[in-house]
Enzyme design. Structure first.
Site, short mmCIF file in Angstrom:
data_model
loop_
_atom_site.label_atom_id
_atom_site.label_comp_id
_atom_site.label_asym_id
_atom_site.label_seq_id
_atom_site.Cartn_x
_atom_site.Cartn_y
_atom_site.Cartn_z
N GLY A 49 0.87 -1.22 0.12
CA GLY A 49 0.07 -0.04 0.06
C GLY A 49 0.67 1.04 -0.03
O GLY A 49 2.20 1.13 0.52
N GLN A 54 2.82 10.15 1.13
CA GLN A 54 4.01 9.47 1.25
C GLN A 54 4.77 9.98 0.23
O GLN A 54 6.07 9.56 0.25
CB GLN A 54 3.95 7.86 1.39
CG GLN A 54 3.22 7.34 2.72
CD GLN A 54 3.06 6.01 2.62
OE1 GLN A 54 2.06 5.37 2.09
NE2 GLN A 54 4.21 5.34 3.28
N CYS A 105 5.76 0.12 7.23
CA CYS A 105 5.17 1.27 6.40
C CYS A 105 6.39 1.74 5.73
O CYS A 105 7.59 1.84 6.13
CB CYS A 105 4.91 2.46 7.38
SG CYS A 105 4.35 3.76 6.55
N LEU A 106 6.36 1.95 4.32
CA LEU A 106 7.39 2.53 3.45
C LEU A 106 7.87 3.84 4.06
O LEU A 106 9.21 4.16 3.73
CB LEU A 106 7.18 2.54 2.12
CG LEU A 106 6.82 1.25 1.61
CD1 LEU A 106 5.91 1.53 -0.16
CD2 LEU A 106 7.74 0.36 1.42
N HIS A 147 -4.76 1.04 7.32
CA HIS A 147 -3.53 1.96 7.43
C HIS A 147 -3.33 3.07 6.53
O HIS A 147 -2.84 4.11 6.76
CB HIS A 147 -2.25 0.87 7.28
CG HIS A 147 -0.86 1.33 7.09
ND1 HIS A 147 -0.22 0.79 7.95
CD2 HIS A 147 -0.03 2.26 6.57
CE1 HIS A 147 1.21 1.42 7.76
NE2 HIS A 147 0.93 2.23 6.98
N GLU A 148 -3.67 2.68 5.18
CA GLU A 148 -3.74 3.52 4.28
C GLU A 148 -4.55 5.04 4.47
O GLU A 148 -3.87 6.00 4.08
CB GLU A 148 -3.53 3.03 2.80
CG GLU A 148 -2.91 2.14 2.54
CD GLU A 148 -1.22 2.38 2.68
OE1 GLU A 148 -0.73 3.69 2.43
OE2 GLU A 148 -0.62 1.55 3.01
N HIS A 151 -3.01 7.48 6.63
CA HIS A 151 -2.15 8.56 5.81
C HIS A 151 -2.63 9.54 5.36
O HIS A 151 -2.17 10.63 5.54
CB HIS A 151 -1.36 7.71 4.95
CG HIS A 151 -0.14 6.61 5.50
ND1 HIS A 151 0.93 7.25 6.28
CD2 HIS A 151 0.13 5.45 5.18
CE1 HIS A 151 1.84 6.29 6.26
NE2 HIS A 151 1.36 5.24 5.77
NI NI Z 1 2.23 3.39 5.74
#
Ligand code: NI
Length: 183
Positions: A49, A54, A105-106, A147-148, A151
């Site tokens: 994701g 991000q 998480c990236l 999660h996304e 963000h």
């Molecule tokens: Ni993330």
């Protein structure tokens, strides 16, 4: 197509509430290109994701998934989430059951932690053509969707942890924790 730079924890863009995308803007070359680039970036970094903040874009858009699929609902399989483009999402839990499981998480590289999430959610969103859709997801896809969506509100998974005790670097995660998990 391009691989985009991913903002890391500490960059203010990750803490801002993102703005909705106007329906007539979705088909614009800028947004369509961004969606393509976000899929490419997500796959380059082996994520499941990636949200627009991000990649330094404060708009309510995320991409997710691990495979191509014609059918996107219902989603219950743990590691087989179809590719989704999610614009202006609204999510509501469809169960009271809350499950804790590992997330990464990236924007927080090489760290894992256990995060409690609703086990199943209903997602309402627009796709990349601007069309409304709705689906119910449980298990991993439900976790990724929550999660996304977080963000887009400036929330990262640390904020959702009940305690920080399970935080682990990847090496230590593999060594001490992964055996309790299916990976
Ligand atoms: Ni993330």
């Amino acid at each position: 197509m391009a691989i985009l730079k991913v903002a890391r924890l500490g960059h203010p863009v990750l803490r801002h509430k993102a703005a909705p995308i106007a329906k007539d803007e979705i088909q614009s070359p800028r947004i369509q290109q961004l969606i393509d680039d976000m899929f490419e970036t997500m796959q380059e970094y082996a994520g499941i994701g990636l949200a627009a903040p991000q990649v330094h874009e404060g708009i309510r858009l995320f991409v997710a998934g691990v495979r191509d699929a014609d059918v996107i609902t219902p989603m219950t399989e743990d590691v087989d989430m179809p590719f989704l483009t999610v614009i202006n999402p609204e999510i509501v839990p469809v169960t009271k059951e809350v499950v804790s499981d590992w997330e990464g998480c990236l924007s927080i590289p090489d760290i894992r932690g256990q995060v409690p999430r609703a086990d199943a959610v209903r997602l309402r969103a627009l796709d990349r053509t601007g069309k409304k859709y709705e689906l119910v997801a449980s298990g991993l896809p439900a976790r990724v969707i929550q999660h996304e969506t977080d963000h887009l509100d400036g929330v990262v998974f640390f904020d959702r942890m009940k305690s920080l005790e399970t935080l682990a670097f990847m090496d230590e995660f593999r060594r001490y924790w992964a055996k309790d998990h299916e990976e």
